[in-house]
Design a protein around this motif. Structure first.
Motif, short mmCIF file in Angstrom:
data_model
loop_
_atom_site.label_atom_id
_atom_site.label_comp_id
_atom_site.label_asym_id
_atom_site.label_seq_id
_atom_site.Cartn_x
_atom_site.Cartn_y
_atom_site.Cartn_z
N LYS A 48 1.08 4.03 -3.02
CA LYS A 48 0.83 5.46 -2.81
C LYS A 48 2.00 6.29 -3.33
O LYS A 48 1.81 7.33 -3.95
CB LYS A 48 0.60 5.73 -1.32
CG LYS A 48 0.30 7.17 -1.02
CD LYS A 48 -0.08 7.39 0.42
CE LYS A 48 -0.38 8.87 0.61
NZ LYS A 48 -0.99 9.16 1.87
N GLN A 49 3.22 5.83 -3.08
CA GLN A 49 4.39 6.57 -3.55
C GLN A 49 4.46 6.58 -5.08
O GLN A 49 4.81 7.60 -5.68
CB GLN A 49 5.66 5.96 -2.96
CG GLN A 49 5.76 6.18 -1.47
CD GLN A 49 6.84 5.35 -0.80
OE1 GLN A 49 7.40 4.42 -1.39
NE2 GLN A 49 7.14 5.67 0.45
N THR B 36 0.83 -1.20 0.00
CA THR B 36 0.00 0.00 0.00
C THR B 36 0.87 1.26 0.00
O THR B 36 0.61 2.21 -0.74
CB THR B 36 -0.95 0.01 1.21
OG1 THR B 36 -1.76 -1.17 1.17
CG2 THR B 36 -1.83 1.23 1.23
N THR B 37 1.91 1.26 0.80
CA THR B 37 2.82 2.41 0.85
C THR B 37 3.51 2.62 -0.48
O THR B 37 3.59 3.74 -0.99
CB THR B 37 3.87 2.21 1.97
OG1 THR B 37 3.20 2.05 3.21
CG2 THR B 37 4.82 3.39 2.05
#
Length: 113
Positions: free
Chosen positions: A70-71, A66-67
């Motif tokens: 997003k990035q 997820t991180t």
């Protein structure tokens, strides 16, 4: 009362895991990594006539995936989602995504499409 009955939602923590009874974010019983070969395959799909870049094959847990998603969305300046163990980025950003994943140390292959 069954073995797994108990608290399923807490106003303090949100959804609770029915097995380990921890908050979903801190669940310890489902801490297994997805299976795969670890090669990031960056493919292109057409959905309703528009391009979507799909990244599969990453061996990351849900939070890390997820991180990263997003990035990548921020880098491309577009929308997208993370679901079913893959990252989806809206638009024609395959080269940007492949370069960023390679820079982060992933082995990257261009997928079909």
């Amino acid at each position: 009362m069954s073995k797994n009955s108990g608290l399923i939602y807490s106003t303090e923590h949100g959804t609770m895991c029915p097995e380990c009874r921890q908050p979903q974010a801190a669940c310890i019983c489902k801490a297994t990594l997805p299976t795969g070969d670890g090669i990031a395959r960056v493919g292109r799909e057409l959905r309703k006539g528009k391009a979507v870049i799909v990244v599969t094959g990453l061996i990351l847990d849900a939070a890390a995936l997820t991180t990263l998603g997003k990035q990548l969305k921020t880098l491309c300046g577009t929308g997208g989602t993370v679901k079913d163990g893959q990252i989806e980025i809206q638009g024609e950003h395959r080269d940007v995504v492949m370069a960023e994943l390679a820079k982060r140390g992933f082995k990257v292959k261009r997928g079909g499409g």
